[in-house]
Design a protein around this motif. Structure first.
Motif, PDB file in Angstrom:
ATOM      1  N   LYS A 168      -9.563  46.406 -20.953  1.00 35.46           N
ATOM      2  CA  LYS A 168     -10.376  46.813 -22.097  1.00 35.46           C
ATOM      3  C   LYS A 168     -11.811  47.096 -21.664  1.00 35.46           C
ATOM      4  CE  LYS A 168     -11.067  45.348 -26.904  1.00 35.46           C
ATOM      5  NZ  LYS A 168     -10.762  44.281 -27.890  1.00 35.46           N
ATOM      6  N   GLN A 220     -10.712  57.157 -26.752  1.00 30.80           N
ATOM      7  CA  GLN A 220     -12.042  56.640 -27.081  1.00 30.80           C
ATOM      8  C   GLN A 220     -13.113  57.725 -26.973  1.00 30.80           C
ATOM      9  OE1 GLN A 220     -13.239  52.936 -25.276  1.00 30.80           O
ATOM     10  NE2 GLN A 220     -11.136  52.186 -25.146  1.00 30.80           N
ATOM     11  N   THR A 377      -4.051  51.201 -25.611  1.00 34.86           N
ATOM     12  CA  THR A 377      -3.852  49.840 -25.149  1.00 34.86           C
ATOM     13  C   THR A 377      -2.610  49.694 -24.269  1.00 34.86           C
ATOM     14  OG1 THR A 377      -2.608  49.263 -27.151  1.00 34.86           O
ATOM     15  CG2 THR A 377      -4.996  48.881 -27.180  1.00 34.86           C
ATOM     16  N   ASP A 438      -4.167  55.420 -32.197  1.00 39.10           N
ATOM     17  CA  ASP A 438      -5.575  55.121 -32.481  1.00 39.10           C
ATOM     18  C   ASP A 438      -6.223  56.157 -33.393  1.00 39.10           C
ATOM     19  OD1 ASP A 438      -5.517  52.998 -30.260  1.00 39.10           O
ATOM     20  OD2 ASP A 438      -5.032  54.840 -29.184  1.00 39.10           O
ATOM     21  N   ARG A 441      -6.960  55.749 -37.552  1.00 40.81           N
ATOM     22  CA  ARG A 441      -8.201  55.254 -38.152  1.00 40.81           C
ATOM     23  C   ARG A 441      -9.348  56.236 -37.979  1.00 40.81           C
ATOM     24  NH1 ARG A 441     -11.120  51.403 -34.515  1.00 40.81           N
ATOM     25  NH2 ARG A 441     -11.474  50.181 -36.390  1.00 40.81           N
ATOM     26  N   GLU A 463      -5.392  48.517 -31.972  1.00 41.55           N
ATOM     27  CA  GLU A 463      -6.762  48.077 -31.673  1.00 41.55           C
ATOM     28  C   GLU A 463      -7.460  47.445 -32.872  1.00 41.55           C
ATOM     29  OE1 GLU A 463      -8.800  50.047 -28.098  1.00 41.55           O
ATOM     30  OE2 GLU A 463      -8.460  51.665 -29.523  1.00 41.55           O
ATOM     31  N   ALA A 464      -7.010  47.770 -34.083  1.00 41.83           N
ATOM     32  CA  ALA A 464      -7.674  47.232 -35.271  1.00 41.83           C
ATOM     33  C   ALA A 464      -6.666  47.145 -36.413  1.00 41.83           C
ATOM     34  CB  ALA A 464      -8.853  48.128 -35.671  1.00 41.83           C
ATOM     35  N   PRO A 465      -6.857  46.209 -37.342  1.00 43.07           N
ATOM     36  CA  PRO A 465      -5.893  46.034 -38.435  1.00 43.07           C
ATOM     37  C   PRO A 465      -5.849  47.204 -39.412  1.00 43.07           C
ATOM     38  CG  PRO A 465      -7.804  44.609 -38.738  1.00 43.07           C
ATOM     39  CD  PRO A 465      -7.914  45.184 -37.372  1.00 43.07           C
ATOM     40  N   ASP A 466      -6.941  47.991 -39.526  1.00 39.66           N
ATOM     41  CA  ASP A 466      -6.926  49.073 -40.502  1.00 39.66           C
ATOM     42  C   ASP A 466      -5.956  50.198 -40.115  1.00 39.66           C
ATOM     43  OD1 ASP A 466      -8.482  49.824 -38.371  1.00 39.66           O
ATOM     44  OD2 ASP A 466     -10.093  50.692 -39.566  1.00 39.66           O
ATOM     45  N   GLU A 496      -6.877  38.480 -29.597  1.00 39.10           N
ATOM     46  CA  GLU A 496      -7.164  39.712 -30.333  1.00 39.10           C
ATOM     47  C   GLU A 496      -7.223  39.430 -31.822  1.00 39.10           C
ATOM     48  OE1 GLU A 496      -8.191  42.600 -30.396  1.00 39.10           O
ATOM     49  OE2 GLU A 496      -8.331  43.206 -28.303  1.00 39.10           O
ATOM     50  N   TRP A 497      -7.442  40.479 -32.593  1.00 36.78           N
ATOM     51  CA  TRP A 497      -7.749  40.326 -34.018  1.00 36.78           C
ATOM     52  C   TRP A 497      -6.641  39.642 -34.808  1.00 36.78           C
ATOM     53  CZ3 TRP A 497      -4.230  42.556 -37.185  1.00 36.78           C
ATOM     54  CH2 TRP A 497      -3.479  43.614 -36.702  1.00 36.78           C
ATOM     55  N   TRP A 498      -5.374  39.728 -34.363  1.00 35.82           N
ATOM     56  CA  TRP A 498      -4.275  39.153 -35.150  1.00 35.82           C
ATOM     57  C   TRP A 498      -4.106  37.645 -34.939  1.00 35.82           C
ATOM     58  CZ3 TRP A 498      -3.550  42.683 -31.188  1.00 35.82           C
ATOM     59  CH2 TRP A 498      -2.961  42.198 -30.015  1.00 35.82           C
TER      60      TRP A 498
END
Length: 732
Positions: A168, A220, A377, A438, A441, A463-466, A496-498
């Protein structure tokens, strides 16, 4: 073919040597490679020959010894070279290490590239921002880790969390490097020259970087407004990397290239950024013969044409090594230069590629592409403590005969988690396309092009929940989601976020199913107007045998039929066929539903034949591809049209009884041309430099109202006069 504006930049190539008539391929632009002292003169030479000139240089490696040895700022910078766990430098060549993109290294590149801006280039290509998975042990990287994570460095090979976090960070560092470099140089060009400078990133596909175990920013870069586009570096060397299907590991060049180009199309789709698809008529490995190079080139070429949102091409890296070097003979006795027939075919194709921006796009079977979601990822999960004892410290870049040592290491390189989901569909003629998870979002309507999506978190992570909110909305509106996974991936446990702060999910799939409002059970569940199907298997199972591959296909088929209209028909074939205007592109696959050839009837020009032959019946055998021009797609009998040529058509003049064309092409490559004409010409003349005219032979084909002729290519130009008396075509 048409006369077009070079500023459209439809085709180009990169070259490190000075201009020479033998490599004057008459593309729209050329990328002068490297920023050594000869760069300004090389730029000037190509500009004087009519090319739009760009610059290309390596952003991860290059001839940067003055920086490494302290000649720039008095400090030795070898601590910024990428190193593996054994302290070995990861190199591209002698004294050419892959670099950790520190702020100091970024500033150095910026100062060097200013010379190219001063020399007047229109654009700059920063090639291959690459950080190897086995890297992450140099002192510079450890410093960056402490700054980024605000904690002590962790050896990446000791845990999945360390591996994931190291990767990352690697992606972030190259994103930071490109952002700073492009921003400063764009400002420099505006302030000093009042000129807009463009920046592009030539990069391997996300599929290849993941398979070869390299980390790069990939999607990215979409967040950087200073990046104007990309070159998809897909070629034989990347696409012949072995993978597993039906339990058999081997090269599958067409299928792999098809998937690679597909995910690269998705990198730019829906944006204003340019994307060029790279083709390479040979490859980096110099040990193959010309027949091997040609066969694999055709596979990658045709694979690229199945993605019609892209119509710009880098037609060759390093044409000097193609047209001016020799390679092993098939019998192994000595070497030989490029066969004239192959050189001619290449020039025909390179000129045809400028005409691929067609409005009419039609798949033969009418099926919508099935989206296979893929995230950046995936690059972060390409090492594991369980296999650290095997030799995964070496880098694999496609030129090695031997892959990684050890059974588990080889399985890692095969990346069956991805190919297990992709190949069963593709091998059955279902147009599956990897799409960028990715981007959900980034672009609110990104998924609207797809009705069916396949997703697994067993080899990548969101990479993100949204992202899940976007997927849920898409399903609610009628989308058909198939989730594949058994929750066994060790990387579910990375920080990570989860699973941090107040979140307490065992894996990100639990959050996805919660967002969808469905239970974890096998089979189909209704969600709003859409469907969710759960297949509780690990994705790599579908690569291991035909029975498992059939299970995946049957699951996708059942879900797709249930969500589709009554008129829908699931149609498995052993081929893909796409029409782009008059161009007919096809590939017949082995290891498919049957081994019958594809037969096409009509009236075609075979664009892969150096003699541009006319065919009423075309047979494509399994394992082969075709690129045809459909003469029946153009029915105006008074049309005059250059169908194909191994030269660039620079200008056209029409008069009452003649039609003149100025053609330009590289020295030593045979000139061939097929032209559609209302009547059989009376005579064809070649006009030399002294304006003397010489009659040449031609072959008239009554079926197609076309004629074919040979001539000598000349980068200075060959003028061809076509004389006729039977009809007035001056107003055509």
């Amino acid at each position: 073919m048409k006369i077009d504006d070079r500023w459209e930049e439809r085709t180009g190539f990169q070259e490190r040597v000075a201009y020479h008539p033998s490599i004057d391929l008459r593309t729209d632009f050329v990328m002068v490679y490297g920023i050594d002292d000869s760069m300004p003169e090389r730029i000037k030479e190509w500009q004087e020959c009519g090319y739009v000139v760009h610059l290309m240089t390596g952003v991860a490696w290059g001839e940067y010894q003055d920086y490494l040895y302290g000649q720039v700022d008095g400090r030795n910078h070898w601590d910024e070279a990428q190193k593996n766990r054994y302290g070995e430098t990861i190199s591209h060549g002698k004294d050419v290490p892959y670099m950790v993109p520190t702020i100091a290294f970024t500033n150095y590149l910026t100062s060097r590239i200013k010379k190219a801006v001063d020399a007047g280039v229109e654009a700059i290509h920063l090639e291959e921002p690459e950080f190897w998975v086995e890297g992450g042990y140099s002192e510079a990287f450890k410093r960056e880790w402490r700054i980024f994570y605000k904690e002590e460095w962790t050896p990446p090979h000791e845990s999945v969390d360390g591996q994931y976090r190291a990767s990352k960070l690697k992606a972030f560092l190259y994103k930071r490097c490109l952002d700073r470099l492009c921003t400063e140089l764009k400002e420099y060009a505006q302030v000093k020259y009042q000129r807009t400078l463009r920046f592009y990133v030539p990069t391997h596909s996300l599929i290849n970087y993941t398979q070869w175990r390299i980390v790069s920013p990939q999607s990215q870069l979409l967040s950087l407004p200073t990046v104007d586009g990309y070159i998809a570096q897909v070629w034989t060397g990347t696409s012949r990397t072995p993978n597993v299907y039906g339990g058999i590991a081997k090269e599958r060049t067409f299928e792999t290239a098809y998937l690679e180009y597909g995910v690269m199309q998705e990198l730019a789709r829906g944006t204003e950024r340019r994307m060029w698809f790279l083709h390479d008529p040979i490859e980096d490995n110099p040990n193959y013969d010309w027949e091997d190079y040609k066969n694999n080139y055709v596979k990658t070429l045709v694979a690229s044409l199945f993605h019609p949102d892209v119509f710009r091409y880098e037609i060759s890296p390093w044409p000097n090594r193609i047209f001016n070097r020799s390679y092993p003979k098939k019998d192994g006795k000595g070497k030989e230069p490029i066969p004239p027939s192959y050189a001619t075919s290449l020039l025909i194709i390179m000129n045809v590629l400028r005409d691929l921006n067609q409005d009419e796009i039609k798949w033969e079977n009418g099926l919508d592409p099935v989206g296979l979601m893929l995230s950046d990822t995936a690059m972060f999960q390409r090492n594991h403590p369980e296999i650290s004892g095997e030799d995964t410290s070496q880098k694999y870049d496609g030129t090695e005969r031997e892959m990684l040592k050890g059974n588990k290491a080889k399985e890692l390189l095969y990346w069956s988690e991805f190919y297990g989901l992709a190949l069963p569909l593709l091998k059955s003629g279902i147009p599956v396309r990897p799409i960028q998870l990715d981007n959900i979002r980034r672009f609110t309507s990104y998924l609207n092009h797809y009705k069916t999506l396949i997703l697994s978190y067993e080899f990548m992570k969101p990479e993100a929940p949204d992202i899940h909110l976007g997927i849920s909305q898409w399903v609610q509106n009628g989308g058909n989601l198939i989730y594949v996974g058994d929750g066994s991936d060790a990387f579910h446990q990375v920080r990570e976020w989860w699973n941090t702060q107040e979140a307490d999910y065992n894996n990100p799939a639990e959050h996805l199913l919660e967002s969808l409002g469905v239970e974890w059970r096998e089979g189909i569940q209704h969600v709003g107007k859409g469907l969710v199907t759960i297949l509780p298997n690990h994705p790599n199972e579908f690569a291991q045998n035909e029975q498992n591959a059939k299970l995946l296909k049957d699951t996708v088929k059942k879900a797709t039929e249930k969500s589709a209209q009554d008129s829908f028909r699931w149609d498995e074939k052993n081929y893909l066929l796409l029409r782009r205007g008059p161009y007919v592109i096809s590939s017949v696959m082995e290891e498919s539903v049957h081994m019958e050839p594809l037969r096409l009837s009509g009236l075609y020009v075979d664009l892969l034949d150096p003699n541009l032959s006319i065919k009423e019946e075309v047979t494509i055998l399994p394992g082969n591809q075709s690129l045809l021009y459909d003469l029946n797609s153009q029915t105006n009998e008074t049309d005059i049209q250059v169908i194909a040529s191994s030269s660039r058509m620079e200008s056209v003049e029409k008069a009452h009884n003649e039609y003149s064309i100025l053609m330009k092409g590289p020295l030593h490559v045979p000139g061939v041309c097929r032209i559609r004409y209302p009547v059989k010409p009376v005579k064809i003349l070649i006009v030399d430099e002294q304006n003397k005219e010489k009659s040449i032979n031609f072959e008239w084909d009554q079926r197609s109202n076309t004629f074919f002729f040979y001539y000598k290519n000349n980068p200075e130009g060959t003028k061809i006069k076509i004389l006729h008396y039977a009809v007035d075509i001056s107003s055509s």
